[in-house]
Scaffold this motif. Structure first.
Motif, short mmCIF file in Angstrom:
data_model
loop_
_atom_site.label_atom_id
_atom_site.label_comp_id
_atom_site.label_asym_id
_atom_site.label_seq_id
_atom_site.Cartn_x
_atom_site.Cartn_y
_atom_site.Cartn_z
N TYR A 69 0.84 -1.20 0.00
CA TYR A 69 0.00 0.00 0.00
C TYR A 69 0.87 1.25 0.00
O TYR A 69 1.99 1.25 0.52
CB TYR A 69 -0.89 0.02 1.25
CG TYR A 69 -1.86 -1.11 1.33
CD1 TYR A 69 -3.14 -0.99 0.79
CD2 TYR A 69 -1.51 -2.31 1.93
CE1 TYR A 69 -4.05 -2.04 0.85
CE2 TYR A 69 -2.42 -3.37 2.01
CZ TYR A 69 -3.67 -3.23 1.47
OH TYR A 69 -4.57 -4.27 1.54
N THR A 70 0.33 2.33 -0.59
CA THR A 70 0.97 3.64 -0.59
C THR A 70 0.03 4.63 0.09
O THR A 70 -1.18 4.61 -0.14
CB THR A 70 1.24 4.10 -2.04
OG1 THR A 70 2.01 3.11 -2.70
CG2 THR A 70 2.00 5.41 -2.07
N CYS A 71 0.61 5.52 0.90
CA CYS A 71 -0.18 6.56 1.57
C CYS A 71 -0.41 7.69 0.58
O CYS A 71 0.53 8.33 0.11
CB CYS A 71 0.56 7.06 2.81
SG CYS A 71 -0.34 8.31 3.74
N GLN A 72 -1.70 7.92 0.23
CA GLN A 72 -2.04 8.94 -0.76
C GLN A 72 -3.26 9.74 -0.34
O GLN A 72 -4.10 9.24 0.42
CB GLN A 72 -2.35 8.27 -2.11
CG GLN A 72 -1.19 7.58 -2.75
CD GLN A 72 -1.58 6.94 -4.09
OE1 GLN A 72 -2.75 6.79 -4.41
NE2 GLN A 72 -0.57 6.57 -4.86
N ALA A 73 -3.35 10.95 -0.89
CA ALA A 73 -4.53 11.78 -0.66
C ALA A 73 -5.59 11.43 -1.69
O ALA A 73 -5.30 11.26 -2.87
CB ALA A 73 -4.17 13.25 -0.77
N GLY A 74 -6.83 11.32 -1.23
CA GLY A 74 -7.94 11.05 -2.13
C GLY A 74 -8.46 12.33 -2.75
O GLY A 74 -7.93 13.44 -2.50
N TRP A 81 -4.51 4.63 2.95
CA TRP A 81 -3.67 3.64 2.29
C TRP A 81 -4.37 3.18 1.01
O TRP A 81 -5.53 2.80 1.03
CB TRP A 81 -3.43 2.44 3.20
CG TRP A 81 -2.57 2.77 4.39
CD1 TRP A 81 -2.96 2.83 5.69
CD2 TRP A 81 -1.18 3.08 4.37
NE1 TRP A 81 -1.90 3.17 6.49
CE2 TRP A 81 -0.79 3.33 5.71
CE3 TRP A 81 -0.22 3.19 3.36
CZ2 TRP A 81 0.51 3.66 6.07
CZ3 TRP A 81 1.08 3.53 3.72
CH2 TRP A 81 1.44 3.76 5.05
N THR A 82 -3.64 3.24 -0.11
CA THR A 82 -4.16 2.83 -1.41
C THR A 82 -3.35 1.63 -1.89
O THR A 82 -2.12 1.64 -1.85
CB THR A 82 -4.01 3.98 -2.43
OG1 THR A 82 -4.71 5.12 -1.91
CG2 THR A 82 -4.59 3.60 -3.78
N LEU A 83 -4.06 0.59 -2.34
CA LEU A 83 -3.38 -0.62 -2.79
C LEU A 83 -2.52 -0.33 -4.02
O LEU A 83 -3.00 0.19 -5.03
CB LEU A 83 -4.40 -1.72 -3.13
CG LEU A 83 -3.80 -3.05 -3.59
CD1 LEU A 83 -2.98 -3.70 -2.48
CD2 LEU A 83 -4.90 -3.99 -4.05
N LYS A 84 -1.24 -0.64 -3.90
CA LYS A 84 -0.31 -0.54 -5.02
C LYS A 84 -0.32 -1.86 -5.79
O LYS A 84 -0.27 -1.86 -7.01
CB LYS A 84 1.09 -0.23 -4.50
CG LYS A 84 2.14 -0.10 -5.57
CD LYS A 84 3.49 0.26 -4.96
CE LYS A 84 4.58 0.34 -6.01
NZ LYS A 84 5.89 0.63 -5.41
N GLY A 85 -0.39 -2.96 -5.05
CA GLY A 85 -0.43 -4.27 -5.69
C GLY A 85 0.07 -5.36 -4.78
O GLY A 85 0.70 -5.10 -3.75
N PRO A 86 -0.17 -6.60 -5.16
CA PRO A 86 0.32 -7.73 -4.38
C PRO A 86 1.69 -8.19 -4.89
O PRO A 86 2.08 -7.89 -6.02
CB PRO A 86 -0.72 -8.81 -4.65
CG PRO A 86 -1.18 -8.51 -6.05
CD PRO A 86 -1.12 -7.02 -6.20
N CYS A 167 -1.42 6.91 8.20
CA CYS A 167 -1.34 7.49 6.86
C CYS A 167 -1.95 8.88 6.94
O CYS A 167 -3.16 9.04 7.03
CB CYS A 167 -2.09 6.62 5.86
SG CYS A 167 -2.13 7.32 4.19
N ASP A 168 -1.07 9.89 6.93
CA ASP A 168 -1.51 11.28 6.94
C ASP A 168 -0.56 12.08 6.07
O ASP A 168 0.33 11.52 5.43
CB ASP A 168 -1.59 11.82 8.38
CG ASP A 168 -0.28 11.70 9.14
OD1 ASP A 168 0.80 11.61 8.50
OD2 ASP A 168 -0.32 11.68 10.38
#
Length: 191
Positions: A69-74, A81-86, A167-168
């Motif tokens: 996961y990557t910490c990103q702003a929506g 946390w946004t899934l980057k991938g497995p 995640c902030d």
């Protein structure tokens, strides 16, 4: 001692022979070859992630690895946390590594076949700490191996995989890995 006549021996052989043959066949059927794979059985799942009619399971794999996961702003500016991938190894029922699962999401086997999919439905896992169960439609196939005709995938029996940690804004762009396991069933049109 009296020796039985030939007619008696023929009648006895006609009766005893099929019994011996039936016994031998019964024993052979009761203990099939260990290496002969049987047809794969579909898992029991909620209706929301049920596979469409006309498909049959053609492959089962157990995945073990991480969800990244990557910490990103929506769009609303809130960070999450946004899934980057497995990143996971795929093992068959004999615990042999047969492929890899990666971002896309993509499943690639050592036989040269590969599929990329898009999740179309999900249900919550049986525990709060695990990623959901999924129904995935295949959007592309490559190679001529076991995945060549696969159209649908189910992810079930998940354990772990949810992100942890803060995640902030001060963690913007940070990555985290969460260990997970899951079973994947691959479906193709019934023959």
């Amino acid at each position: 001692m009296k020796i039985p006549n030939r007619r008696f021996l023929r009648v006895a052989a006609a009766i005893v022979g099929p019994i011996i043959l039936a016994t031998a066949l019964g024993q052979a059927q009761a203990s099939p070859q260990k290496d002969a794979p049987g047809p794969e059985a579909a898992p029991d799942v909620p209706d929301a992630i049920a596979v469409p009619a006309g498909l049959e399971p053609v492959l089962f794999v157990h995945a073990s690895g991480s969800q990244i996961y990557t910490c990103q702003a929506g769009a609303d500016g809130a960070f999450s946390w946004t899934l980057k991938g497995p990143e996971a190894e795929l093992r068959d029922r004999k615990d042999k590594v047969i492929g890899q699962h990666s971002a896309g999401p993509t499943w690639k086997l050592k036989d040269g076949s590969e599929v990329t999919g898009k999740a179309v439905a999900h249900v919550d896992s049986l525990d709060d700490e695990s990623v959901p169960w999924l129904l995935v439609n295949v959007v592309s196939n490559a190679g001529k191996g076991q995945l060549a005709n696969v159209t649908t995938i189910q992810r079930v029996h998940t354990h772990g995989g949810k992100p942890a940690g803060v995640c902030d804004e001060s963690h913007k762009g940070a990555e985290t890995k969460s260990s997970y396991t899951a079973d994947y069933y691959f479906f193709a049109p019934a023959k």
